[in-house]
Design a protein around this motif. Structure first.
Motif, PDB file in Angstrom:
ATOM      1  N   THR A 141       3.161  15.038  -1.717  1.00 14.14           N
ATOM      2  CA  THR A 141       2.951  13.739  -1.068  1.00 14.14           C
ATOM      3  C   THR A 141       3.699  12.652  -1.831  1.00 14.14           C
ATOM      4  N   GLU A 142       5.021  12.652  -1.723  1.00 12.36           N
ATOM      5  CA  GLU A 142       5.851  11.632  -2.372  1.00 12.36           C
ATOM      6  C   GLU A 142       5.949  10.434  -1.430  1.00 12.36           C
ATOM      7  N   MET A 143       4.943   9.573  -1.489  1.00 10.06           N
ATOM      8  CA  MET A 143       4.785   8.498  -0.511  1.00 10.06           C
ATOM      9  C   MET A 143       5.612   7.262  -0.828  1.00 10.06           C
ATOM     10  N   LEU A 144       5.966   7.062  -2.081  1.00  7.49           N
ATOM     11  CA  LEU A 144       6.635   5.813  -2.458  1.00  7.49           C
ATOM     12  C   LEU A 144       7.994   5.667  -1.782  1.00  7.49           C
ATOM     13  N   ALA A 145       8.817   6.711  -1.797  1.00  5.36           N
ATOM     14  CA  ALA A 145      10.181   6.621  -1.248  1.00  5.36           C
ATOM     15  C   ALA A 145      10.196   6.237   0.230  1.00  5.36           C
ATOM     16  N   PRO A 146       9.410   6.882   1.117  1.00 11.06           N
ATOM     17  CA  PRO A 146       9.459   6.467   2.534  1.00 11.06           C
ATOM     18  C   PRO A 146       8.952   5.046   2.761  1.00 11.06           C
ATOM     19  N   LEU A 147       7.972   4.608   1.980  1.00 10.21           N
ATOM     20  CA  LEU A 147       7.499   3.229   2.152  1.00 10.21           C
ATOM     21  C   LEU A 147       8.564   2.228   1.714  1.00 10.21           C
ATOM     22  N   GLU A 148       9.301   2.541   0.657  1.00  8.33           N
ATOM     23  CA  GLU A 148      10.387   1.657   0.238  1.00  8.33           C
ATOM     24  C   GLU A 148      11.489   1.634   1.296  1.00  8.33           C
ATOM     25  N   GLN A 149      11.801   2.785   1.884  1.00  8.51           N
ATOM     26  CA  GLN A 149      12.809   2.821   2.952  1.00  8.51           C
ATOM     27  C   GLN A 149      12.338   2.009   4.156  1.00  8.51           C
ATOM     28  N   ALA A 150      11.060   2.133   4.497  1.00  7.44           N
ATOM     29  CA  ALA A 150      10.532   1.382   5.634  1.00  7.44           C
ATOM     30  C   ALA A 150      10.613  -0.121   5.383  1.00  7.44           C
ATOM     31  N   ALA A 151      10.273  -0.545   4.159  1.00 10.75           N
ATOM     32  CA  ALA A 151      10.361  -1.971   3.824  1.00 10.75           C
ATOM     33  C   ALA A 151      11.794  -2.468   3.934  1.00 10.75           C
ATOM     34  N   ALA A 152      12.756  -1.636   3.516  1.00  9.55           N
ATOM     35  CA  ALA A 152      14.165  -2.028   3.612  1.00  9.55           C
ATOM     36  C   ALA A 152      14.608  -2.164   5.065  1.00  9.55           C
ATOM     37  N   LEU A 153      14.143  -1.259   5.943  1.00 14.00           N
ATOM     38  CA  LEU A 153      14.523  -1.324   7.351  1.00 14.00           C
ATOM     39  C   LEU A 153      14.012  -2.602   8.014  1.00 14.00           C
ATOM     40  N   LEU A 154      12.860  -3.079   7.575  1.00 15.40           N
ATOM     41  CA  LEU A 154      12.255  -4.253   8.194  1.00 15.40           C
ATOM     42  C   LEU A 154      12.609  -5.560   7.490  1.00 15.40           C
ATOM     43  N   ALA A 155      13.382  -5.474   6.413  1.00 14.49           N
ATOM     44  CA  ALA A 155      13.581  -6.643   5.543  1.00 14.49           C
ATOM     45  C   ALA A 155      14.224  -7.820   6.259  1.00 14.49           C
ATOM     46  N   ASP A 156      15.221  -7.581   7.097  1.00 11.58           N
ATOM     47  CA  ASP A 156      16.006  -8.685   7.676  1.00 11.58           C
ATOM     48  C   ASP A 156      15.685  -8.957   9.141  1.00 11.58           C
ATOM     49  N   SER A 157      14.598  -8.391   9.632  1.00  8.78           N
ATOM     50  CA  SER A 157      14.267  -8.560  11.042  1.00  8.78           C
ATOM     51  C   SER A 157      13.672  -9.936  11.305  1.00  8.78           C
ATOM     52  N   ALA A 172      -2.196  -5.213 -10.263  1.00 14.11           N
ATOM     53  CA  ALA A 172      -1.425  -3.978 -10.148  1.00 14.11           C
ATOM     54  C   ALA A 172       0.022  -4.245  -9.768  1.00 14.11           C
ATOM     55  N   ILE A 173       0.237  -5.290  -8.975  1.00 17.62           N
ATOM     56  CA  ILE A 173       1.600  -5.633  -8.572  1.00 17.62           C
ATOM     57  C   ILE A 173       2.390  -6.217  -9.736  1.00 17.62           C
ATOM     58  N   GLY A 174       1.702  -6.755 -10.743  1.00 19.72           N
ATOM     59  CA  GLY A 174       2.437  -7.210 -11.918  1.00 19.72           C
ATOM     60  C   GLY A 174       1.943  -8.481 -12.577  1.00 19.72           C
ATOM     61  N   ASP A 215      -1.643   2.493  -7.564  1.00 24.79           N
ATOM     62  CA  ASP A 215      -1.191   1.251  -8.197  1.00 24.79           C
ATOM     63  C   ASP A 215       0.328   1.164  -8.234  1.00 24.79           C
ATOM     64  N   GLN A 216       0.992   2.284  -8.514  1.00 24.20           N
ATOM     65  CA  GLN A 216       2.453   2.290  -8.545  1.00 24.20           C
ATOM     66  C   GLN A 216       3.011   1.939  -7.163  1.00 24.20           C
ATOM     67  N   ILE A 217       2.436   2.514  -6.110  1.00 24.97           N
ATOM     68  CA  ILE A 217       2.909   2.237  -4.748  1.00 24.97           C
ATOM     69  C   ILE A 217       2.699   0.768  -4.403  1.00 24.97           C
ATOM     70  N   LEU A 218       1.531   0.230  -4.723  1.00 27.81           N
ATOM     71  CA  LEU A 218       1.259  -1.177  -4.418  1.00 27.81           C
ATOM     72  C   LEU A 218       2.188  -2.101  -5.193  1.00 27.81           C
ATOM     73  N   LYS A 219       2.453  -1.756  -6.457  1.00 26.66           N
ATOM     74  CA  LYS A 219       3.324  -2.596  -7.272  1.00 26.66           C
ATOM     75  C   LYS A 219       4.748  -2.608  -6.735  1.00 26.66           C
ATOM     76  N   ARG A 220       5.241  -1.432  -6.342  1.00 25.10           N
ATOM     77  CA  ARG A 220       6.640  -1.318  -5.911  1.00 25.10           C
ATOM     78  C   ARG A 220       6.867  -1.845  -4.497  1.00 25.10           C
ATOM     79  N   THR A 221       5.841  -1.831  -3.653  1.00 17.24           N
ATOM     80  CA  THR A 221       6.041  -2.215  -2.253  1.00 17.24           C
ATOM     81  C   THR A 221       5.365  -3.525  -1.878  1.00 17.24           C
ATOM     82  N   GLY A 222       4.419  -4.004  -2.700  1.00 15.68           N
ATOM     83  CA  GLY A 222       3.618  -5.169  -2.323  1.00 15.68           C
ATOM     84  C   GLY A 222       4.435  -6.377  -1.920  1.00 15.68           C
ATOM     85  N   SER A 223       5.349  -6.794  -2.794  1.00 13.82           N
ATOM     86  CA  SER A 223       6.130  -7.996  -2.502  1.00 13.82           C
ATOM     87  C   SER A 223       7.113  -7.769  -1.359  1.00 13.82           C
TER      88      SER A 223
END
Length: 776
Positions: A372-388, A557-559, A406-414
């Motif tokens: 369950t490597e969840m971080l990578a797909p969530l980061e890709q999803a955030a990138a796809l939606l970034a400029d919409s 957790a985000i920092g 906590d790692q997932i929330l920190k990396r994707t929260g902002s």
């Protein structure tokens, strides 16, 4: 390796016929947890609960028992006490490091003590020390819980098991934070605290479970009560579990009644302040919706095997079908890798009939596999939606069984700011705490699906959530009620069928009104004014404090490390447990000179609906190894790409008595969550050598199972093939193992395959190689 925590001679143990390999009974028993009793009183949209856990020491030396267990992720733990030998010791809420020091000192001095700690919003640990031989000790937890409400029904959910979670990352050196079966890693520095051992399926029911819920509509018209997953009995206004139920899935009641718009204010007993809770029930949604960009992220990892994968595919397909030609979308399915449907490109594509058909076709072919490597797909999803510039929506369909929340929330929260994140949790023991936190960061909703029967109803809710909100740009305006601005929760948006709920604090007189203002779907001004009504319900303050603490902890957790003091102060001031504090109860009486002579971590049930393992050979009962001598298993439970021979389930508790001073959840000895250095990754493209110890254990299993009937040996080979395939992925490739895995999974002549597997493993075990990564 299966290890026992009991000091029993072989003649004291006997197998239970037809109960499953590795299942044992003893006259004395060897598991400390005897009973769990849950009593809940539901009043309107809130519930008061008491959880009582009974521990027993069957050994001839003093015992320290550890139990890792779930609680509702939004519940506030407000009191704790221990009872033993006619004595009642009230728990005191302290800063976590101080509470641990008090507990450890009491245990060393031979006094009874108990400590309750939070490791996740829905995962807690209780340790009870110096239980003398033959003694029974009970610990009591008091909770307040809000009930989520939508589409005319409130839901009371009480989780009963901590499901195994996928643990990514590189193992850390040094002492472990807990006694679980997984080592701590740089991504999950408290992995050993949230991975208790798991009972082998078929183990006799080790815990008596009692759960009763009394329901008071509190002036609302109660139309219907429905139970999901468990068999229940109803006596007047009280619903009880039938005897014999096990702690292997969530308990769920759905209460159908009509909510109403209200503003309840609850003054404190002192200090001239109070707490308010505002509820605004929306009107029906108008026809039509704005165009949107949607990214669907689907978990197809090994923990999704069985009905969960079927339900996840159906849910994802329904989400795709709700899109219109004005929308754009992308579908990301993930395990240890991320995949997209063929022909839809790398970005967002138009939601045409053709593209939606391709996406649904891709979803229909997915099977559970890998980690369950969840971080990578969530980061890709955030990138796809970034400029919409459209409404941006991210939908995650998963069971949420990961340890690196906590790692997932920190990396994707902002990166998810401005994106409505909706999470769909599919499991009978779902990681609701994490999915709720993730949805909360994105201003979305969390839908939990515990069975296929619930899927259609849940998908109706999801459809509405993906649609545009009824009212956006909400702001709260006070008329006579003096709000403490920084304490007011996020206002968010209003969706069809989902009431808006806002909690906060005020000072001064408990009179006045609040007005909610925003803009509707047509961009026109919208507002609702709600007058206050004073009520006597102390639970409102505790529930607000719990939500406030979760918000602060997520920001931490985000920092934002400056929040530690505020988190501790808020927890202690309002008497609500959090990750930076702990309840500790210490007796003054000395009962065990020298401290506990035995330590046990209570194993938990395998979650209902998870695939049972195929035993490769009869499990052997061995004596307890010293903690330092115990092998550290790979990071991942069965079906989660654990690279090798980690026993899928433990026949009994994995005890051990590992030092408890190590930090939990990335905390140091004063409960501070410290940043951990991340080791340099292995160079890409350079496969690692397979660990000899792991392959030697597989070879040992094969030899022990050589006399089984052909059909059973074929199952053993298929199971081995799946483990080797996962190992190949982890190693970055290994031609010989990959070929063997493919042959074993394909099936064929049992004797020829058996001989082939033995020869390959013998050759690899004899070639040397690097030590397993968890022993380097």
């Amino acid at each position: 390796m299966i290890t026992s925590i009991a000091t029993l001679s072989p003649e004291e143990c006997s197998p239970v016929p037809d109960a499953g390999l590795g299942t044992l009974t003893t006259e004395r028993g060897n598991l400390p947890l005897e009973s769990v009793e849950v009593t809940a009183a539901v009043s309107g949209l809130m519930a008061d609960l008491e959880v009582v856990q009974g521990f027993h020491n069957p050994h001839d030396v003093a015992l320290e028992a550890t139990y890792v267990f779930p609680l509702p992720d939004r519940a506030a733990v407000t009191a704790f006490r221990m009872e033993a030998d006619g004595r009642v010791i009230e728990g005191v809420l302290k800063e976590r490091g101080q509470a641990r020091a008090d507990y450890d000192q009491a245990i060393a001095q031979g006094r009874r003590a108990a400590i309750a700690e939070e490791d996740r919003p829905d995962v807690f640990t209780i340790r009870v020390g110096n239980i003398v031989p033959g003694e029974r000790v009970t610990v009591h937890l008091t909770l307040n819980q809000p009930l989520p409400y939508e589409d005319g029904a409130a839901t009371f959910r009480f989780p009963l098991v901590v499901a195994p979670r996928y643990i990514p990352g590189t193992p850390l050196d040094g002492e472990r934070a807990g006694d679980g079966w997984t080592p701590d890693t740089d991504a999950v520095p408290d992995a050993s605290r949230i991975t208790p051992p798991v009972l082998l399926p078929g183990f006799p029911n080790p815990v008596r479970l009692s759960l009763a819920v009394s329901v008071d509509p509190a002036g609302l018209e109660l139309r219907e009560i429905r139970s999901s997953l468990h068999a229940v009995l109803q006596e007047g206004g009280t619903i009880r579990l039938q005897p014999g139920e096990r702690l292997d899935r969530d308990f769920i009641l759905r209460l159908a009644f009509n909510a109403s718009t209200s503003l309840a204010v609850v003054p404190d007993d002192e200090n001239g302040e109070g707490t308010f809770t505002l509820t605004v029930v929306p009107e029906a949604a108008p026809a039509g919706a704005r165009a949107k960009d949607v990214v669907l992220v689907l978990d197809r990892s090994g923990s999704m095997t069985g009905w969960k994968m079927v339900a996840a595919r159906r849910a994802a397909a329904r989400i795709v079908d709700t899109l219109t030609s004005r929308d754009r979308f992308a579908v990301l399915s993930f395990d240890t890798v991320v995949e997209r449907p063929d022909g839809l490109g790398e970005g967002l594509c138009a939601a045409s009939d053709r593209n939606r058909y391709r996406a649904v076709e891709h979803l229909a072919r997915l099977e559970a596999r890998g980690g369950t490597e969840m971080l990578a797909p969530l980061e890709q999803a955030a990138a796809l939606l970034a400029d919409s510039a459209r409404d941006r929506v991210l939908v995650l369909v998963t069971d949420g069984q990961v340890g690196n929340e906590d790692q997932i929330l920190k990396r994707t929260g902002s990166r998810l700011a401005g994106v409505r994140v909706h999470t769909v949790g599919i499991d009978r023991a779902v990681n609701a705490g994490f999915l709720g936190r993730l949805a909360g960061l994105g201003g979305g909703r969390c839908e939990l699906v515990e069975s296929e029967d619930r899927l259609d109803e849940a998908m109706e809710h999801i459809h509405r959530r993906i649609g545009a909100p009824l009212v956006t740009d909400l702001a709260l305006h006070s008329d006579g009620l003096d709000l403490i601005t920084e304490t007011v929760g996020h206002v968010g948006s209003i969706y069809s069928g989902v009431p808006l709920t806002v909690l906060g604090r005020y000072r001064g007189a408990a009179t006045g009104a609040l007005t909610v203002r925003g803009r509707d779907a047509a961009g026109l001004p919208w507002e609702r004014r709600v007058a206050s009504a004073t009520v006597d319900n102390p639970a409102v303050r505790a529930i607000w404090a719990r939500g406030r603490l979760r918000t602060l902890e997520d920001r931490y957790a985000i920092g934002d490390r400056s929040l530690e003091a505020e988190i501790v102060e808020t927890s202690l001031r309002y008497g609500v447990l959090c990750r930076f504090t702990a309840f500790v109860a210490v007796d003054t009486q000395v009962v065990a000179e020298g401290g506990p002579g035995h330590r046990v971590i209570q194993p938990v049930e395998p979650p209902s609906g998870w695939e049972n393992p195929v035993a490769a050979a009869p499990m052997m009962l061995t004596s307890m190894a010293a903690p330092s001598a115990m092998p550290k298993p790979p990071m991942g439970p069965p079906g989660m790409a654990a690279p090798g021979s980690m026993p899928k389930f433990a026949a009994s508790a994995i005890g051990g008595g590992l030092p408890q001073e190590a930090a939990a959840g990335g905390f140091d000895d004063r409960a501070r969550m410290l940043p951990r250095p991340v080791p340099a990754p292995e160079p890409q493209g350079r496969p690692q050598e397979p660990p000899r110890e792991l392959l030697a254990e597989e070879l040992k299993r094969l030899r022990a199972a050589a006399s089984l009937p052909a059909a059973e040996r074929l199952c053993v080979l298929e199971d081995l093939g799946s483990r080797l395939a996962a190992l190949v992925i982890y190693l970055g490739g290994h031609a010989e193992l990959a070929a063997l895995a493919e042959e074993l999974r394909a099936g064929g002549d049992v004797d020829a395959l058996w001989q082939r597997a033995v020869e390959v493993l013998e050759a690899l075990v004899g070639t040397g190689g690097r030590r397993p990564f968890w022993k380097r």
